[in-house]
Write a protein that holds these residues in place. Structure first.
Motif, short mmCIF file in Angstrom:
data_model
loop_
_atom_site.label_atom_id
_atom_site.label_comp_id
_atom_site.label_asym_id
_atom_site.label_seq_id
_atom_site.Cartn_x
_atom_site.Cartn_y
_atom_site.Cartn_z
N GLU A 1 1.71 4.25 -2.88
CA GLU A 1 1.48 5.65 -2.57
C GLU A 1 2.75 6.48 -2.75
O GLU A 1 2.69 7.67 -3.04
N ASP B 1 -2.41 8.59 8.69
CA ASP B 1 -2.48 7.20 8.24
C ASP B 1 -1.87 7.01 6.86
O ASP B 1 -1.51 5.89 6.48
N THR B 2 -1.78 8.06 6.08
CA THR B 2 -1.25 7.98 4.72
C THR B 2 -0.03 8.88 4.59
O THR B 2 0.19 9.79 5.40
N ARG C 1 0.83 -1.21 0.00
CA ARG C 1 0.00 0.00 0.00
C ARG C 1 0.86 1.25 0.00
O ARG C 1 0.63 2.19 -0.79
N TYR C 2 1.88 1.29 0.86
CA TYR C 2 2.71 2.49 0.96
C TYR C 2 3.68 2.62 -0.20
O TYR C 2 4.00 3.74 -0.61
N GLU D 1 -1.11 12.53 4.15
CA GLU D 1 -1.48 13.19 5.39
C GLU D 1 -0.26 13.60 6.22
O GLU D 1 -0.33 14.54 7.01
#
Length: 304
Positions: free
Chosen positions: A68, A271-272, A64-65, A275
């Motif tokens: 991103e 969390d992201t 996920r990261y 952010e």
């Protein structure tokens, strides 16, 4: 500490200086959580075989990261802990990351297996990116190292270094400065001689300052009230070398400002990754060490 107290300076006259993130070059992963097979007396987050305050990251979370990170322009990826190789998914995590950019893993090298290193060596050969190993060693003898890292840790780490060399890796040795500046030339020479004797023809060393957090507080004491960053310091020394200016760290709880401060509640930013791209106030004693140190977290070869 209340929000009002956190935003005041040491004297109460001015808030701690604010540092914005200008670019996200480096992304860290707290892959090993806070679990470690060593209990080092200077560990700034008090990692140990019993510390599970942060858990392992999973391969799913990593993916996920990584996804991103691409549009944000991340250039390098770092894996830390705890001991990252205690995480059973670390090898596939590193293999996956080599599809995105250069990867570095910080390890004590004591639990490495030949099968893992062979898989990683194969993955690096197939990738256009490099895989680095940063190995922690705090003395060039069992006597000096084990006094800090625990009985028997010197030989276990040296065995790991031999495994890395056998699989074609040239590890970067990191040592925390637990000696005086007057002793440093002899200490560095001792490290170089040791590594050459153990088959590492081109020793690479990175000396780190102590961070008076976690276990280190019990060893030498914490930061004094006046050891805080001021705006004048930043004007003199700049901010381009600060991790908070160009990096963030992913943990199982979310994204924190930097690898040093994950135990500080105020350093959890979101969390992201998006952010977490917000300014941060340098209110901690460790920020004082960071401002006065060069290239504290990234590899020495990483140009800024």
């Amino acid at each position: 500490m209340s929000a009002a107290e956190a935003n005041r300076g040491v004297s109460g006259d001015a808030p701690p200086p604010l540092v914005g993130i200008t670019h996200l070059d480096d992304l860290w992963f707290q892959a090993g959580g806070t679990l470690c097979n060593f209990t080092c007396l200077h560990c700034f987050i008090s990692c140990s075989p019993h510390n599970r305050s942060f858990r392992f990251l999973t391969l799913q979370e990593l993916r996920r990261y990584l996804a991103e990170s691409v549009p944000l322009g991340v250039k390098e990826y770092y894996f830390t802990g705890g001991e990252p190789f205690l995480n059973p998914e670390l090898v596939p995590m590193l293999v996956e990351t080599l599809g995105y950019g250069p990867a570095t893993v910080l390890t004590n090298a004591s639990v490495l297996r030949d099968a893992w290193l062979q898989e990683l060596a194969d993955a690096e050969r197939k990738s256009v990116y490099s895989l680095e190993f940063r190995v922690s060693l705090d003395g060039f003898s069992a006597e000096s190292n084990d006094a800090i890292r625990g009985p028997g840790t010197f030989e276990r780490t040296m065995e790991g270094l031999a495994r890395l060399a056998a699989h074609g890796f040239l590890p970067l040795i990191t040592a925390v400065r637990t000696w005086t500046m007057a002793e440093e030339p002899a200490v560095l020479d001792g490290f170089r001689c040791l590594l050459r004797r153990r088959g590492i023809a081109r020793p690479r060393l990175k000396v780190l300052p102590t961070l008076r957090l976690g276990a280190e507080v019990q060893r030498t004491g914490g930061y004094a009230a006046d050891e805080r960053v001021t705006a004048e310091m930043l004007e003199l020394l700049g901010t381009s070398h600060l991790p908070c200016e160009h990096s963030r760290i992913v943990t199982d709880r979310g994204v924190y400002v930097c690898p040093i401060l994950i135990a500080a509640a105020d350093s959890l930013l979101g969390d992201t990754l998006a952010e977490a791209l917000v300014p941060y106030r340098l209110r901690h004693g460790a920020c004082y060490t960071c401002v006065h140190s060069h290239n504290l977290c990234a590899n020495p070869s990483a140009g800024r």
